[in-house]
Design an enzyme around this catalytic site. Structure first.
Site, mmCIF file in Angstrom:
data_model
loop_
_atom_site.group_PDB
_atom_site.id
_atom_site.type_symbol
_atom_site.label_atom_id
_atom_site.label_comp_id
_atom_site.label_asym_id
_atom_site.label_seq_id
_atom_site.Cartn_x
_atom_site.Cartn_y
_atom_site.Cartn_z
ATOM 1 N N GLU A 266 7.900 19.002 -24.231
ATOM 2 C CA GLU A 266 7.291 19.262 -22.917
ATOM 3 C C GLU A 266 7.801 20.600 -22.345
ATOM 4 O OE1 GLU A 266 4.806 17.526 -21.807
ATOM 5 O OE2 GLU A 266 5.095 15.363 -22.110
ATOM 6 N N GLU B 296 -5.030 17.392 -9.708
ATOM 7 C CA GLU B 296 -5.600 17.813 -10.997
ATOM 8 C C GLU B 296 -7.107 18.074 -10.943
ATOM 9 O OE1 GLU B 296 -3.743 16.059 -14.526
ATOM 10 O OE2 GLU B 296 -5.691 16.192 -15.502
ATOM 11 N N HIS C 24 -1.979 16.972 -25.024
ATOM 12 C CA HIS C 24 -1.928 15.559 -24.633
ATOM 13 C C HIS C 24 -3.170 14.779 -25.050
ATOM 14 C CE1 HIS C 24 1.590 16.828 -22.488
ATOM 15 N NE2 HIS C 24 1.784 15.649 -21.934
ATOM 16 N N HIS D 145 6.603 9.811 -26.985
ATOM 17 C CA HIS D 145 5.583 10.600 -26.293
ATOM 18 C C HIS D 145 5.731 12.094 -26.618
ATOM 19 C CE1 HIS D 145 2.829 11.916 -23.177
ATOM 20 N NE2 HIS D 145 3.792 12.675 -22.667
ATOM 21 N N ARG E 168 0.812 -1.239 0.000
ATOM 22 C CA ARG E 168 0.000 0.000 0.000
ATOM 23 C C ARG E 168 0.841 1.284 0.000
ATOM 24 N NH1 ARG E 168 -3.011 -2.974 3.711
ATOM 25 N NH2 ARG E 168 -4.769 -4.002 2.704
ATOM 26 N N LYS F 155 6.457 23.536 -13.018
ATOM 27 C CA LYS F 155 5.694 22.327 -12.664
ATOM 28 C C LYS F 155 5.520 22.228 -11.153
ATOM 29 C CE LYS F 155 4.457 17.688 -13.501
ATOM 30 N NZ LYS F 155 4.531 16.484 -14.285
ATOM 31 N N ASN G 158 -1.648 19.332 -19.481
ATOM 32 C CA ASN G 158 -1.994 18.364 -20.527
ATOM 33 C C ASN G 158 -2.178 19.029 -21.893
ATOM 34 O OD1 ASN G 158 -2.036 16.173 -18.698
ATOM 35 N ND2 ASN G 158 -4.034 16.854 -17.976
ATOM 36 N N LYS H 231 2.579 11.602 -10.663
ATOM 37 C CA LYS H 231 1.715 10.754 -11.493
ATOM 38 C C LYS H 231 2.493 9.498 -11.864
ATOM 39 C CE LYS H 231 -1.430 13.997 -13.728
ATOM 40 N NZ LYS H 231 -1.852 14.581 -15.024
ATOM 41 N N ARG I 251 -3.803 22.062 -12.721
ATOM 42 C CA ARG I 251 -2.857 21.043 -13.212
ATOM 43 C C ARG I 251 -3.259 20.506 -14.580
ATOM 44 N NH1 ARG I 251 0.383 16.221 -10.006
ATOM 45 N NH2 ARG I 251 1.468 15.488 -11.864
ATOM 46 N N HIS J 42 -1.956 11.740 -26.812
ATOM 47 C CA HIS J 42 -2.192 10.378 -26.318
ATOM 48 C C HIS J 42 -2.952 9.556 -27.360
ATOM 49 C CE1 HIS J 42 -1.767 11.414 -21.739
ATOM 50 N NE2 HIS J 42 -0.618 11.353 -22.364
HETATM 51 P P1 NAD Z 1 11.646 6.700 -22.199
HETATM 52 O O1 NAD Z 1 11.551 6.461 -20.777
HETATM 53 O O2 NAD Z 1 11.154 5.654 -23.139
HETATM 54 O O3 NAD Z 1 13.150 7.054 -22.553
HETATM 55 C C1 NAD Z 1 13.491 7.323 -23.889
HETATM 56 C C2 NAD Z 1 14.642 6.432 -24.399
HETATM 57 O O4 NAD Z 1 15.882 6.950 -23.924
HETATM 58 C C3 NAD Z 1 14.577 4.994 -23.930
HETATM 59 O O5 NAD Z 1 15.035 4.170 -24.951
HETATM 60 C C4 NAD Z 1 15.566 4.987 -22.753
HETATM 61 O O6 NAD Z 1 16.079 3.716 -22.485
HETATM 62 C C5 NAD Z 1 16.612 5.924 -23.259
HETATM 63 N N1 NAD Z 1 17.408 6.614 -22.250
HETATM 64 C C6 NAD Z 1 16.977 7.116 -21.078
HETATM 65 N N2 NAD Z 1 17.952 7.832 -20.516
HETATM 66 C C7 NAD Z 1 19.021 7.756 -21.318
HETATM 67 C C8 NAD Z 1 20.333 8.305 -21.273
HETATM 68 N N3 NAD Z 1 20.698 9.138 -20.316
HETATM 69 N N4 NAD Z 1 21.187 8.000 -22.273
HETATM 70 C C9 NAD Z 1 20.790 7.194 -23.304
HETATM 71 N N5 NAD Z 1 19.562 6.674 -23.426
HETATM 72 C C10 NAD Z 1 18.691 6.966 -22.434
HETATM 73 O O7 NAD Z 1 10.869 8.044 -22.632
HETATM 74 P P2 NAD Z 1 10.680 9.453 -21.922
HETATM 75 O O8 NAD Z 1 10.509 10.412 -23.021
HETATM 76 O O9 NAD Z 1 11.708 9.701 -20.901
HETATM 77 O O10 NAD Z 1 9.307 9.282 -21.132
HETATM 78 C C11 NAD Z 1 8.088 9.076 -21.829
HETATM 79 C C12 NAD Z 1 7.094 8.483 -20.869
HETATM 80 O O11 NAD Z 1 6.847 9.389 -19.795
HETATM 81 C C13 NAD Z 1 5.755 8.196 -21.497
HETATM 82 O O12 NAD Z 1 5.320 6.917 -21.116
HETATM 83 C C14 NAD Z 1 4.848 9.249 -20.909
HETATM 84 O O13 NAD Z 1 3.511 8.826 -20.817
HETATM 85 C C15 NAD Z 1 5.454 9.462 -19.556
HETATM 86 N N6 NAD Z 1 5.150 10.757 -18.940
HETATM 87 C C16 NAD Z 1 4.721 10.755 -17.652
HETATM 88 C C17 NAD Z 1 4.470 11.953 -17.033
HETATM 89 C C18 NAD Z 1 4.064 11.969 -15.578
HETATM 90 O O14 NAD Z 1 3.695 13.030 -15.076
HETATM 91 N N7 NAD Z 1 4.153 10.854 -14.893
HETATM 92 C C19 NAD Z 1 4.652 13.161 -17.716
HETATM 93 C C20 NAD Z 1 5.101 13.128 -19.018
HETATM 94 C C21 NAD Z 1 5.364 11.911 -19.639
HETATM 95 N N1 GLY Z 2 2.382 15.665 -17.254
HETATM 96 C C1 GLY Z 2 1.131 16.088 -16.725
HETATM 97 C C2 GLY Z 2 1.115 16.182 -15.237
HETATM 98 O O1 GLY Z 2 2.052 15.860 -14.569
HETATM 99 O O2 GLY Z 2 0.120 16.595 -14.702
#
Ligand code: NAD
Ligand code: GLY
Length: 362
Positions: A186, A238, A249, A266, A122, A228, A246, A144, A242, A253
């Site tokens: 972003e 949100e 998005h 993304h 939990r 942020k 998006n 998130k 917040r 999405h």
């Molecule tokens: P990712 O995590 O897929 O990373 C991108 C690529 O870069 C991957 O192949 C990874 O292995 C590689 N990589 C990472 N760090 C590296 C480094 N330092 N050197 C070399 N390669 C490296 O993609 P992302 O763009 O980081 O994240 C996208 C994800 O984040 C999506 O799933 C999206 O929905 C999510 N997201 C979440 C939030 C949130 O608030 N939680 C906000 C925005 C996006």
């Molecule tokens: N990336 C959207 C949020 O964190 O609310």
């Protein structure tokens, strides 16, 4: 080794936490030790990032007991099954409620490790060590967590704030250029929704950013995290402001899930989504032509897509209808009144939406 750092705070009362930004943060044992209090630490990473940064992080975490679990790389693995694998490792190693889960990687690793930390016993402590630009400016901050469902992006998840965010800017030196550009989408979002001057700055420094110049990157990471952190502090769950985070998005999405997870990055989908949100704002009479042109020009200048060649308006709309922002059957959109001023609405005409989809799809 001790790193030169910049520290911001996400103000959430007793759950407030630091965002530590700097080159070499993950090799600074004293700093890492202050941010990771648990004795047992599960490091969640993937097969791309771990060979680069896991060993130095593990030595900075000594004398804690660290176990590493390496996930397959890619958005297509951001599933409940993968999260179950993380939980299996926690159970197999008898990690108790006083353990910590540490995410070393991009947003995909961070979202899944955070979700595993939210549900294991939990909720256990969670630390983010983001290694992509996108994760350092966005996904690692704000709590998130979650995974995708074949029917829709990030449909399964929980809010679970980290205890700390350790953003080591030196890790960006190994990031592929396409991933850097996806992160810039972003960053641009913060300028569009909140800070017109920041948009101007990005416009003026696009070449330095695309070249990965460390001082330019440090500036945008700090400013993005400031914006942020302030928004999350005001509206953690949100209910209001917040939702502005998006921007682009709902379109983005839908592009990701309609195309099949992993085909679009993304950030690329968010870039195209922001182009559509700006067009929709213009077509509805809320945004001026000059601002629309500036937005489209900068997205293109950052080498991000503004068009989606192989999707029809009907296919995209079908995926948009399952977005988390759909309320009482209406798709709510984040739109722009100006560069730096955004709002959320479900009160728009269908004709501008149709013109927008026709202009950007097919
Ligand atoms: P990712 O995590 O897929 O990373 C991108 C690529 O870069 C991957 O192949 C990874 O292995 C590689 N990589 C990472 N760090 C590296 C480094 N330092 N050197 C070399 N390669 C490296 O993609 P992302 O763009 O980081 O994240 C996208 C994800 O984040 C999506 O799933 C999206 O929905 C999510 N997201 C979440 C939030 C949130 O608030 N939680 C906000 C925005 C996006
Ligand atoms: N990336 C959207 C949020 O964190 O609310």
């Amino acid at each position: 080794m001790s790193a030169t750092v910049d520290t911001l705070t996400v103000e959430l009362g007793a759950r407030s936490y630091p965002i530590v930004i700097g080159a070499g943060v993950l090799c600074d044992a004293a700093l890492v030790g202050r941010c990771v209090r648990a004795r047992d630490v599960l490091i969640v990473s993937n097969t791309t990032v771990a060979p680069l940064y896991l060993e130095s992080l593990q030595s900075a975490l000594r004398p804690r007991r660290t176990i590493a679990t390496l996930l397959p790389d890619g958005e297509s693995h951001k599933t409940l099954d993968t999260v179950a694998r993380i939980v299996d490792v926690l159970v197999a190693n008898r990690f108790g409620r006083d353990c910590a889960v540490l995410a070393l990687g991009g947003g995909v690793v961070g979202d899944m490790a955070g979700f595993a930390a939210a549900i294991y016993q939990r909720g256990v402590s969670f630390v983010q060590a983001p290694t992509t630009l996108l994760a350092q400016v966005d996904s690692a901050v704000g709590g998130k967590t979650g995974v995708n469902h074949p029917g829709g992006k990030n449909l399964i998840g929980a809010f679970h704030q980290p205890a700390a965010v350790l953003a080591d800017t030196a890790t960006l030196s190994t990031l592929p250029p396409r991933e850097l550009r996806a992160g810039l989408a972003e960053v641009l979002k913060y300028g569009l929704i909140h800070d017109g001057k920041f948009f101007d700055w990005i416009e003026g420094h696009a070449a330095a950013l695309l070249a990965g110049e460390p001082s330019a990157l440090a500036h945008i990471i700090r400013r993005s995290c400031e914006i942020k952190a302030a928004i999350v502090a005001q509206d953690e769950r949100e209910h209001a402001e917040r939702a502005l985070l998006n921007l682009g998005h709902t379109f983005g999405h839908a592009i990701e899930s309609a195309a099949g997870y992993g085909r679009w990055l993304h950030g690329e989908a968010v870039g195209a989504g922001m182009a559509m949100a700006a067009r929709m704002s213009f077509e509805s009479g809320w945004l001026g032509r000059t601002d629309l042109d500036r937005v489209l020009r900068l997205i293109e200048h950052l080498d991000l897509p503004t068009r989606v060649a192989d999707l029809t308006p009907e296919a995209l709309l079908q995926h948009m209808r399952i977005d988390k922002k759909v309320l009482e059957g209406r798709i709510r959109l984040v739109l722009l009144r100006a560069i730096g001023t955004a709002f959320v609405t479900a009160e728009y005409d269908e004709a501008p939406l149709r013109r927008t989809l026709d202009a950007h799809l097919g």
